[in-house]
Design a protein around this motif. Sequence first.
Motif, mmCIF file in Angstrom:
data_model
loop_
_atom_site.group_PDB
_atom_site.id
_atom_site.type_symbol
_atom_site.label_atom_id
_atom_site.label_comp_id
_atom_site.label_asym_id
_atom_site.label_seq_id
_atom_site.Cartn_x
_atom_site.Cartn_y
_atom_site.Cartn_z
ATOM 1 N N ALA A 13 0.856 -1.187 0.000
ATOM 2 C CA ALA A 13 0.000 0.000 0.000
ATOM 3 C C ALA A 13 0.888 1.232 0.000
ATOM 4 C CB ALA A 13 -0.912 -0.003 1.224
ATOM 5 N N GLN A 14 0.586 2.195 -0.857
ATOM 6 C CA GLN A 14 1.415 3.395 -0.966
ATOM 7 C C GLN A 14 0.570 4.591 -1.379
ATOM 8 O OE1 GLN A 14 4.759 3.717 -0.327
ATOM 9 N NE2 GLN A 14 4.338 5.885 -0.571
ATOM 10 N N GLU A 15 0.914 5.741 -0.856
ATOM 11 C CA GLU A 15 0.340 7.006 -1.292
ATOM 12 C C GLU A 15 1.350 7.665 -2.223
ATOM 13 O OE1 GLU A 15 -0.530 9.522 2.007
ATOM 14 O OE2 GLU A 15 -1.646 7.971 3.053
ATOM 15 N N ALA A 16 0.864 8.337 -3.260
ATOM 16 C CA ALA A 16 1.752 9.068 -4.175
ATOM 17 C C ALA A 16 1.206 10.469 -4.381
ATOM 18 C CB ALA A 16 1.859 8.338 -5.518
ATOM 19 N N GLY A 17 2.071 11.455 -4.192
ATOM 20 C CA GLY A 17 1.700 12.846 -4.453
ATOM 21 C C GLY A 17 1.666 13.101 -5.954
ATOM 22 N N LEU A 18 1.103 14.219 -6.331
ATOM 23 C CA LEU A 18 0.912 14.531 -7.747
ATOM 24 C C LEU A 18 1.779 15.694 -8.224
ATOM 25 C CD1 LEU A 18 -2.934 14.101 -7.696
ATOM 26 C CD2 LEU A 18 -1.273 12.548 -8.719
ATOM 27 N N GLU A 19 2.837 16.002 -7.479
ATOM 28 C CA GLU A 19 3.709 17.112 -7.833
ATOM 29 C C GLU A 19 4.374 16.926 -9.200
ATOM 30 O OE1 GLU A 19 4.396 15.183 -4.970
ATOM 31 O OE2 GLU A 19 3.088 16.421 -3.722
ATOM 32 N N ASN A 20 4.660 15.686 -9.571
ATOM 33 C CA ASN A 20 5.369 15.395 -10.819
ATOM 34 C C ASN A 20 4.449 14.947 -11.950
ATOM 35 O OD1 ASN A 20 7.936 15.960 -9.679
ATOM 36 N ND2 ASN A 20 7.863 13.975 -8.657
ATOM 37 N N LEU A 21 3.178 15.290 -11.856
ATOM 38 C CA LEU A 21 2.203 14.938 -12.883
ATOM 39 C C LEU A 21 2.575 15.605 -14.209
ATOM 40 C CD1 LEU A 21 -0.579 13.544 -13.322
ATOM 41 C CD2 LEU A 21 -1.613 15.752 -12.796
ATOM 42 N N GLN A 22 2.593 14.813 -15.290
ATOM 43 C CA GLN A 22 2.895 15.343 -16.620
ATOM 44 C C GLN A 22 1.880 14.823 -17.619
ATOM 45 O OE1 GLN A 22 6.913 14.311 -17.598
ATOM 46 N NE2 GLN A 22 7.784 15.595 -16.006
ATOM 47 N N ASP A 23 1.192 15.737 -18.273
ATOM 48 C CA ASP A 23 0.185 15.392 -19.286
ATOM 49 C C ASP A 23 -0.832 14.373 -18.769
ATOM 50 O OD1 ASP A 23 1.411 17.079 -21.173
ATOM 51 O OD2 ASP A 23 2.836 15.498 -21.730
ATOM 52 N N GLY A 24 -1.256 14.542 -17.517
ATOM 53 C CA GLY A 24 -2.262 13.658 -16.956
ATOM 54 C C GLY A 24 -1.754 12.291 -16.566
ATOM 55 N N GLN A 25 -0.436 12.097 -16.543
ATOM 56 C CA GLN A 25 0.150 10.803 -16.196
ATOM 57 C C GLN A 25 1.180 10.941 -15.078
ATOM 58 O OE1 GLN A 25 0.332 7.726 -19.588
ATOM 59 N NE2 GLN A 25 1.500 9.483 -20.296
ATOM 60 N N LEU A 26 1.329 9.871 -14.324
ATOM 61 C CA LEU A 26 2.338 9.803 -13.280
ATOM 62 C C LEU A 26 2.954 8.411 -13.330
ATOM 63 C CD1 LEU A 26 3.493 11.391 -10.789
ATOM 64 C CD2 LEU A 26 1.921 10.012 -9.413
ATOM 65 N N GLU A 27 4.263 8.351 -13.241
ATOM 66 C CA GLU A 27 4.955 7.066 -13.204
ATOM 67 C C GLU A 27 5.417 6.793 -11.787
ATOM 68 O OE1 GLU A 27 8.062 7.285 -16.103
ATOM 69 O OE2 GLU A 27 6.656 7.045 -17.757
ATOM 70 N N VAL A 28 5.152 5.583 -11.318
ATOM 71 C CA VAL A 28 5.537 5.153 -9.987
ATOM 72 C C VAL A 28 6.314 3.850 -10.142
ATOM 73 C CG1 VAL A 28 4.676 4.448 -7.712
ATOM 74 C CG2 VAL A 28 3.448 6.183 -9.021
ATOM 75 N N LEU A 29 7.454 3.751 -9.492
ATOM 76 C CA LEU A 29 8.250 2.528 -9.535
ATOM 77 C C LEU A 29 7.990 1.736 -8.269
ATOM 78 C CD1 LEU A 29 10.354 0.908 -11.118
ATOM 79 C CD2 LEU A 29 12.106 2.098 -9.786
ATOM 80 N N LEU A 30 7.449 0.523 -8.426
ATOM 81 C CA LEU A 30 7.159 -0.363 -7.304
ATOM 82 C C LEU A 30 8.175 -1.498 -7.290
ATOM 83 C CD1 LEU A 30 3.325 -0.845 -7.971
ATOM 84 C CD2 LEU A 30 4.420 0.957 -6.647
ATOM 85 N N THR A 31 8.574 -1.944 -6.135
ATOM 86 C CA THR A 31 9.420 -3.125 -6.004
ATOM 87 C C THR A 31 8.554 -4.229 -5.424
ATOM 88 O OG1 THR A 31 11.361 -1.744 -5.633
ATOM 89 C CG2 THR A 31 11.537 -4.060 -5.010
ATOM 90 N N LEU A 32 8.289 -5.257 -6.232
ATOM 91 C CA LEU A 32 7.390 -6.340 -5.830
ATOM 92 C C LEU A 32 8.062 -7.691 -6.023
ATOM 93 C CD1 LEU A 32 4.086 -5.128 -7.545
ATOM 94 C CD2 LEU A 32 4.652 -5.003 -5.118
ATOM 95 N N PRO A 33 7.685 -8.677 -5.235
ATOM 96 C CA PRO A 33 8.195 -10.031 -5.463
ATOM 97 C C PRO A 33 7.550 -10.620 -6.721
ATOM 98 C CG PRO A 33 6.520 -10.068 -3.773
ATOM 99 C CD PRO A 33 6.746 -8.616 -4.116
#
Length: 176
Positions: free
Chosen positions: A91-111
């Motif tokens: 579970a993670q919250e992500a701010g929208l400060e780096n929003l570009q053209d209606g998109q946001l990229e988030v890097l998740l580390t998952l098994p």
Amino acid sequence: MINRILCGCFAGLVALYGGAVVAETTEAAEDVSVEVSGGEVSGAEVSGESFAENTAAVKLTIANIQSQVGKLYISVYDSKDTFLGDTKVYAQEAGLENLQDGQLEVLLTLPYGAFAISVHHDDNANGEMDRNFIGIPKEPVGLSNGHVPKFGPPKFSKAVIEISQPEQQTFIKLVD
């Protein structure tokens, strides 16, 4: 008969969007790193034992974000029994400060494994998912694999993605 079908549809929509708000993980957890468009975010939780050898960097692109107000709540589930409930693998919250053209990229580390991802945009920054009088969300939400249920509750099997490579990409489009 029609009433039962309609009630089932509404119950399904409530089930879909009812669990999209981030809640505390109830299982044992360890810290992992999460990168949001170039900035590091701490505090991500992943349940279970260490999985450093079999992890993947999953680039999650979230699209159709209509405003920079509020936060995104990202939840990852590993079974149909916990899907959209309070028990999450991540579970993670992500701010929208780096929003570009209606998109946001988030890097998740998952098994490695099979997971379904949900995203909720709290677009009025009140810390909760707003709903109409029958429980349907009034804020944007999205599921992995492009899953948008037509009737009844969403299915884990339709939202599931397989994490099996060291680097992967996935896409979620928010819908109102």
